[in-house]
Design a protein around this motif. Structure first.
Motif, mmCIF file in Angstrom:
data_model
loop_
_atom_site.group_PDB
_atom_site.id
_atom_site.type_symbol
_atom_site.label_atom_id
_atom_site.label_comp_id
_atom_site.label_asym_id
_atom_site.label_seq_id
_atom_site.Cartn_x
_atom_site.Cartn_y
_atom_site.Cartn_z
ATOM 1 N N ILE A 1 40.088 -10.508 68.234
ATOM 2 C CA ILE A 1 38.909 -10.616 67.141
ATOM 3 C C ILE A 1 39.072 -9.209 66.625
ATOM 4 O O ILE A 1 38.373 -8.918 65.421
ATOM 5 C CB ILE A 1 37.614 -10.885 68.024
ATOM 6 N N TRP A 2 39.549 -8.299 67.041
ATOM 7 C CA TRP A 2 39.535 -6.868 66.542
ATOM 8 C C TRP A 2 40.177 -6.700 65.335
ATOM 9 O O TRP A 2 39.785 -6.455 64.169
ATOM 10 C CB TRP A 2 40.250 -5.601 67.497
ATOM 11 N N ILE A 3 41.415 -7.489 65.208
ATOM 12 C CA ILE A 3 42.181 -7.519 63.965
ATOM 13 C C ILE A 3 41.512 -8.434 62.975
ATOM 14 O O ILE A 3 41.730 -8.045 61.747
ATOM 15 C CB ILE A 3 43.635 -8.058 64.202
ATOM 16 N N ARG A 4 41.041 -9.532 63.505
ATOM 17 C CA ARG A 4 40.381 -10.412 62.579
ATOM 18 C C ARG A 4 38.849 -9.611 61.846
ATOM 19 O O ARG A 4 39.031 -9.708 60.790
ATOM 20 C CB ARG A 4 39.476 -11.447 63.341
ATOM 21 N N TYR A 5 38.342 -8.726 62.595
ATOM 22 C CA TYR A 5 37.227 -7.969 62.250
ATOM 23 C C TYR A 5 37.683 -7.075 61.096
ATOM 24 O O TYR A 5 36.989 -6.597 60.215
ATOM 25 C CB TYR A 5 36.380 -7.278 63.169
ATOM 26 N N ILE B 1 36.611 -0.532 71.531
ATOM 27 C CA ILE B 1 37.138 -1.025 72.737
ATOM 28 C C ILE B 1 38.380 -1.564 72.711
ATOM 29 O O ILE B 1 38.961 -1.898 73.837
ATOM 30 C CB ILE B 1 35.949 -2.171 73.296
ATOM 31 N N GLY B 2 38.873 -2.239 71.188
ATOM 32 C CA GLY B 2 40.066 -2.886 71.240
ATOM 33 C C GLY B 2 41.392 -2.215 71.748
ATOM 34 O O GLY B 2 42.165 -2.815 72.452
ATOM 35 N N PRO B 3 41.208 -0.833 71.532
ATOM 36 C CA PRO B 3 42.684 -0.251 72.134
ATOM 37 C C PRO B 3 42.727 -0.257 73.612
ATOM 38 O O PRO B 3 44.051 0.023 74.144
ATOM 39 C CB PRO B 3 42.466 1.224 71.698
ATOM 40 N N PHE B 4 41.762 -0.493 74.488
ATOM 41 C CA PHE B 4 41.851 -0.677 76.055
ATOM 42 C C PHE B 4 42.575 -1.993 76.290
ATOM 43 O O PHE B 4 43.030 -2.178 77.343
ATOM 44 C CB PHE B 4 40.578 -0.539 76.574
ATOM 45 N N TYR B 5 42.579 -2.768 75.290
ATOM 46 C CA TYR B 5 43.091 -4.249 75.792
ATOM 47 C C TYR B 5 44.420 -4.724 74.796
ATOM 48 O O TYR B 5 44.747 -5.540 74.882
ATOM 49 C CB TYR B 5 41.923 -5.192 75.406
ATOM 50 N N TRP B 6 44.954 -3.681 74.289
ATOM 51 C CA TRP B 6 46.185 -3.747 73.201
ATOM 52 C C TRP B 6 47.328 -4.072 74.145
ATOM 53 O O TRP B 6 47.698 -3.325 75.050
ATOM 54 C CB TRP B 6 46.313 -2.575 72.597
#
Length: 306
Positions: free
Chosen positions: A47-51, A203-208
């Motif tokens: 959803i990070w990329i979508r956003y 927060i997205g980078p922590f789940y990359w």
């Protein structure tokens, strides 16, 4: 009103309906891509990329007619941030649900959100809701019970995630109705996009997980379908009233069934079909009663997500 004017309005309404139906197809395809990606990649990454893409789109749309500084001005910024955070959580729970449930199962349950909006509007916004619409809400929740079938040995806990998603989406809708009393829809969309993109960038980078070339292609498709779907909705609303377009949001359930079968070989069982039909019928009746009573219908553009 002349016959020519009436015919012209009818033509534009028909075009708006076709665009809404096409937008629902696009969003069903987007959900299928999300389901595929969710088997490998974490929800925040997807959803990070979508956003990010949606934030760019929302900024362009909001700044099309007025300067961005003016578009971002809100009379109720705290409310705008709250609704933006709620829809962010809702999208996250949807991705979690789509990982374990079929598209038709999710959208059969999600179809209940207009009924939840009606109930919340009566309770929290003190809107007048007659006995007929309350009856439709109760019957709609009977449909949800038919889908979930608690106590019959086929109940899936995962289905509660989809139900929670519907409640979150309804909460977002109610707050959007409140925000819409003073803020423009472009301002609401801009807040939703920017707040969500900012949170996920933190927060997205922590789940990359580094995507494969195929995954990058799918992530690109995911972003493009979001922009195409929203563009169709915005254009449809410029052609026809939201109240005329609202019932056709339910075609999402049809597209979800078709796409789910073609891509994942998933077909709904009999009880999901029966329960979904009850929910949709109740929702359509609620819309009918709202139109009869001239109750404002939330804009269709607010009923979808990045």
């Amino acid at each position: 009103m002349t016959a020519n004017t009436s015919n012209a309005q009818s033509d534009t309404t028909h075009k708006g309906i076709l665009l809404i139906v096409f937008a629902m197809f696009v969003f069903a395809c987007q959900d299928a891509v999300t389901k595929h990606l969710a088997q490998t990649y974490a929800t925040p990454q997807i959803i990070w990329i979508r956003y990010v893409f949606f934030a760019i789109f929302a900024t362009v749309v909001a700044g099309w007619h007025v300067p961005i500084k003016q578009a971002v001005k809100s009379t109720r910024p705290v409310l705008q941030i709250l609704r933006s955070l709620i829809i962010l959580v809702e999208i996250g729970t949807f991705v979690v649900a789509v990982r374990v449930l079929s598209l038709v199962e999710i959208h059969s349950i999600m179809a209940s959100f207009p009924l939840i909006v009606t109930a919340m509007s009566a309770i929290f916004l003190k809107e007048a809701v007659g006995i007929r619409r309350w009856a439709a809400v109760l019957i709609g929740f009977v449909g949800i019970l038919v889908i979930l079938r608690p106590g019959l040995g086929v109940f899936r806990v995962e289905a509660l995630i989809a139900l929670a998603t519907a409640f979150l989406f309804a909460s977002y809708q109610v707050l959007t109705k409140v925000a819409g009393r003073t803020d423009k829809s472009s301002t609401s969309m801009l807040y939703m996009a920017v707040v969500g993109a900012a949170v996920l960038t933190a927060i997205g980078p922590f789940y990359w997980i580094e995507p494969t070339p195929e995954a990058w292609l799918l992530l690109g498709i995911l972003s493009v379908t979001g922009v195409v779907g929203h563009s169709c909705l915005i254009y449809a609303l410029s052609l026809a009233p939201a109240s005329s377009l609202q019932p056709f949001n339910y075609t999402m359930l049809v597209w979800a069934t078709i796409v789910g079968y073609l891509v994942f070989d998933n077909l709904p069982d009999l009880w999901t079909i029966v329960g979904g039909a009850i929910v949709v019928a109740s929702g359509l009746y609620t819309i009918y009663r709202e139109r009869r009573r001239a109750v404002p219908v939330p804009p269709a553009v607010a009923q979808v997500k990045p």
